[in-house]
Design an enzyme around this catalytic site. Structure first.
Site, PDB file in Angstrom:
ATOM      1  N   CYS A  20       7.466  -4.372   2.993  1.00 17.97           N
ATOM      2  CA  CYS A  20       7.141  -3.015   3.440  1.00 17.97           C
ATOM      3  C   CYS A  20       5.863  -2.576   2.745  1.00 17.97           C
ATOM      4  CB  CYS A  20       8.284  -2.042   3.155  1.00 17.97           C
ATOM      5  SG  CYS A  20       8.665  -1.879   1.408  1.00 17.97           S
ATOM      6  N   CYS A  23       5.599  -2.478  -1.067  1.00 19.43           N
ATOM      7  CA  CYS A  23       5.296  -3.736  -1.754  1.00 19.43           C
ATOM      8  C   CYS A  23       3.789  -3.864  -1.958  1.00 19.43           C
ATOM      9  CB  CYS A  23       5.803  -4.927  -0.950  1.00 19.43           C
ATOM     10  SG  CYS A  23       7.595  -4.993  -0.741  1.00 19.43           S
ATOM     11  N   ASP A 436     -17.950   3.604  24.026  1.00 11.96           N
ATOM     12  CA  ASP A 436     -19.026   2.665  24.317  1.00 11.96           C
ATOM     13  C   ASP A 436     -19.454   2.886  25.777  1.00 11.96           C
ATOM     14  OD1 ASP A 436     -20.686   0.320  24.031  1.00 11.96           O
ATOM     15  OD2 ASP A 436     -19.212  -0.693  25.294  1.00 11.96           O
TER      16      ASP A 436
END
Length: 733
Positions: A20, A23, A436
């Site tokens: 997760c 961590c 763009d």
């Protein structure tokens, strides 16, 4: 003693064992405590980017990570290709555990919930089926919970492990030492049932299977996180026609060194950045620079690796190779942008960091209080187990994956592909969308636009029909739509300026205005006005002349998608400001912007500057979404708070984006924002009700007013509620 002035060193570590976002934060904090170390750990890509002083070795960094119980691969190890295999292996393992657990869980849940199916000794069969699911299927959760316990922390894994093991342990206790193991026992849902004959095997198995399903889909999404870099590398040429003493030799592209000369034929990719030595033609740079019109090149012109030669054979001298090329620098920008993204913790993990210790403390206090006040060991154990079971995160485990699966499924029907749950949190804050031009607001295809003289188009199309240049193809196609093209004699390409030939006895000249001027064909006042009008609209002007006189001006341009203006209006209706960001020139950009209703235009932006433009908007306090389709957009897509890639674009852009828009319709952008926000709102609602149910029910369990059997039923109801709430997303339109 002299003080070292060496520059900091950058090291990349591949991290394994993270379950997760907490961590990643734990590893990051530990690394940053080392003197001279600045680390960023990316949970999504399982990668650590570390800047450190030269006296800190890579082995020290690896040892620090391994000391926390995680794995780390030093940069000296040969990891070429291994990352892909490891990602596939992890996904395959999760799929295997999920499928086996699902097959074993279905009969356990069915027997527990339908008393009529409970035959003699059914409970022992349920134990045989459920135990492997909890112990083997949920092994990842138990291992992670033990690791968290070692470091004094708690996450969703802690809740999952505690809840499922408690349910299994109580069931085994009840089967061996209570009345639950008696032949003929039935599993009735009752507030007044004797807790001694209650088992919760279906709870333990179902929770494990549900959460495994969520982890599997998460792992599959994480697997794609590094695909942008792989796609960038795949874009380059694999081999090249190297010139050695005037002879062509086909060699791997990585063998090129600065100064080598190589041949590029029409349709081939340029192997590396270089300078044209001989040959006149055009280069299609749309996938790298975003230029909608191919760039004319001649001896002395600079060309970029990854672009495609069109029109004629070129000889190029390499000026930059390997990591120095523009394509490699774009790849590095993608990596830097991904590493620079803030780590996104799961909402449930953020709350469970506080919730889990409280639940454990309440369970322990419940057990002690019952022992001290009532002296009832059985009652104390029953109440404590009820607290743990009522807190078991079945609804929490379902909150995100069910909403995500329904939301993404509905999105797929609408041509919108969300990468994963982490995407959703970004959509809520987006107030600016950067668009763009080429391939996004426009079709990316050259077409003849405006009023066209029929005879001039017919003659010009005949002469251009044999050329592979995109502008020539546009003219030929436009002429072909008017009818069959006449035959042409003596067709010739003139030094990248145009073409000539004879059509129906007329001596034709088609090309740039300078070509006709060189041949003495003067433009009339009307033709000059047409030329200026075409250029003002951002189109490429092609002059057509025959028999010594200029006759017409053809305007060729990249056309705007029919739905672009509606899409921009829909974005404004959502309170989002549109910005046009393109590598094309100012005139063409402003012409497109005027057609679709965009005021903020930023043109002539180089590929490596697009991510900087996004960062500038972010520095001004805006949450930015980027919409693009080319390689030149990849770094900006990764840098943005939310990247939306047009599915008709390059694989690089698609892999760098957080959302892929499959259909060729820019209206999918506001649809994607609304769907993502709706899905995020559903997840938040699921999490709220899941935690609210826990908060309300835990006191009842602690006071002995809720036996474990009822706790299991309440948990099942909360799961049904969460699933039902998620299914409402199917009605999104």
């Amino acid at each position: 003693m002299a003080t070292t002035t060496d520059a900091p060193t950058s090291t990349e570590l591949a991290i394994t064992g993270m379950t997760c976002a907490s961590c990643a934060m734990r590893i990051e904090k530990k690394l940053n405590r080392l003197e001279g170390v600045t680390a960023t750990v990316n949970y999504a890509t399982e990668n650590a980017h570390v800047r450190h002083s030269p006296d800190v070795s890579a082995q020290t960094l690896v040892a620090t990570v391994e000391g926390l119980g995680y794995g780390a691969t030093p940069p000296s190890a040969d990891r070429s290709g291994d990352g892909d295999d490891d990602g596939d292996a992890e996904t395959d393992e999760l799929r295997h555990r999920l499928l086996v657990s699902l097959v074993l869980t279905v009969p356990v849940v069915a027997l527990a919930m339908v008393p009529a199916w409970q035959f003699a000794d059914w409970q022992w069969i349920s134990l045989v089926l459920a135990a492997p699911v909890v112990l083997w299927g949920g092994w990842r959760f138990h291992r992670a919970a033990a690791l968290n316990l070692r470091h004094g922390t708690a996450t969703m894994d802690t809740l999952i492990s505690l809840g499922t093991l408690a349910a299994l342990a109580w069931s085994v206790w009840a089967l061996l030492f209570g009345d639950a193991g008696m032949p003929g026992m039935t599993h009735e849902l009752s507030f007044t049932s004797d807790p001694g004959d209650a088992i919760y095997l279906e709870t333990a198995a179902a929770v494990t299977t549900f959460v495994l399903a969520g982890r599997f889909f998460e792992a599959r999404a994480k697997r794609r996180a590094g695909a942008a870099l792989r796609a960038l590398l795949d874009l380059g040429a694999k081999d090249v026609a190297l010139l050695v003493d005037g002879t062509e030799q086909r060699v791997p592209a990585e063998r090129l060194v600065v100064g080598n000369e190589f041949v590029v034929r029409p349709g081939e990719r340029i192997a590396t950045d270089g300078e044209v030595v001989s040959g006149v033609g055009a280069v299609d740079a749309s996938t790298v620079t975003g230029e909608s019109v191919p760039v004319e090149v001649a001896p002395g012109s600079a060309v970029i690796g990854g672009c495609v030669a069109v029109g004629s054979r070129l000889v190029v001298r390499a000026t930059r190779v390997g990591a120095d090329t523009q394509l490699a620098r774009i790849a590095q920008r993608v990596a830097d942008a991904q590493n620079g993204k803030a780590d996104i913790q799961r909402l449930a993990d953020r709350v469970s960091g506080v919730f889990v210790p409280i639940v454990v403390a309440v369970a322990v206090l419940t057990f002690v209080a019952w022992l001290v006040l009532a002296g009832d060991v059985s009652g104390a154990f029953t109440a404590a187990v009820a607290v743990l079971i009522i807190a078991c995160p079945c609804a929490l485990g379902l909150a995100t994956p069910t909403a995500l699966m329904v939301g993404t499924g509905r999105g797929a029907q609408l041509g919108i592909l969300l990468r994963g749950p982490e995407v959703l949190e970004s959509t809520r804050r987006v107030d600016t969308v950067v668009l763009d031009k080429t391939g996004t607001l426009t079709t990316g295809e050259m077409r003849v636009v405006g009023e066209v003289d029929g005879t001039a188009l017919r003659f010009a199309a005949a002469v251009e029909d044999g050329s592979t240049h995109p502008i020539a193809r546009a003219i030929a196609e436009a002429g072909r739509r008017r009818g069959p093209l006449p035959a042409v004699d003596d067709a010739r390409t003139i030094d990248g300026l145009g073409v000539s030939g004879t059509v129906e006895g007329h001596s034709m000249l088609v090309g740039r205005p300078v070509l006709l001027a060189e041949r003495g064909l003067e433009l009339s006042a009307q033709l000059r006005a047409d030329l200026e009008a075409a250029q003002a609209d951002g189109a490429t002007a092609v002059v057509v002349g025959w028999d010594g006189a200029a006759r017409a001006v053809l305007a060729v341009a990249d056309t705007v998608r029919e739905t672009s203006a509606d899409a921009v209006a829909a974005l404004r209706a959502l309170g989002v400001r549109p910005v046009l960001l393109t590598g094309d020139h100012e005139t063409a950009a402003r012409a497109v912007a005027a057609q679709v209703g965009i005021d903020d235009v930023r043109a002539g932006v180089l590929p490596e500057q697009k991510a900087d433009a996004v960062a500038e908007l972010q520095a001004q306090g805006h949450a930015v979404a980027m919409v693009g389709d080319g390689v030149n957009d990849a770094a900006a897509l990764a840098r943005a708070d939310l990247g939306l890639a047009m599915g008709t674009g390059t694989d690089v852009a698609i892999e760098a984006g957080d959302v892929t828009l499959v259909r060729e319709d820019l209206r999918a952008v506001p649809d994607a924002l609304r769907l993502a926000r709706r899905t995020l709102g559903t997840i938040r609602g699921n999490l709220f009700w899941a935690f609210a149910y826990n908060v309300a029910a835990i006191p009842l369990a602690a006071f002995g007013l809720l036996n474990p059997m009822v706790a299991g039923a309440a948990m099942a109801f909360s799961s049904v509620f969460v699933v039902g709430n998620s299914l409402r997303l199917r009605r999104f339109s």
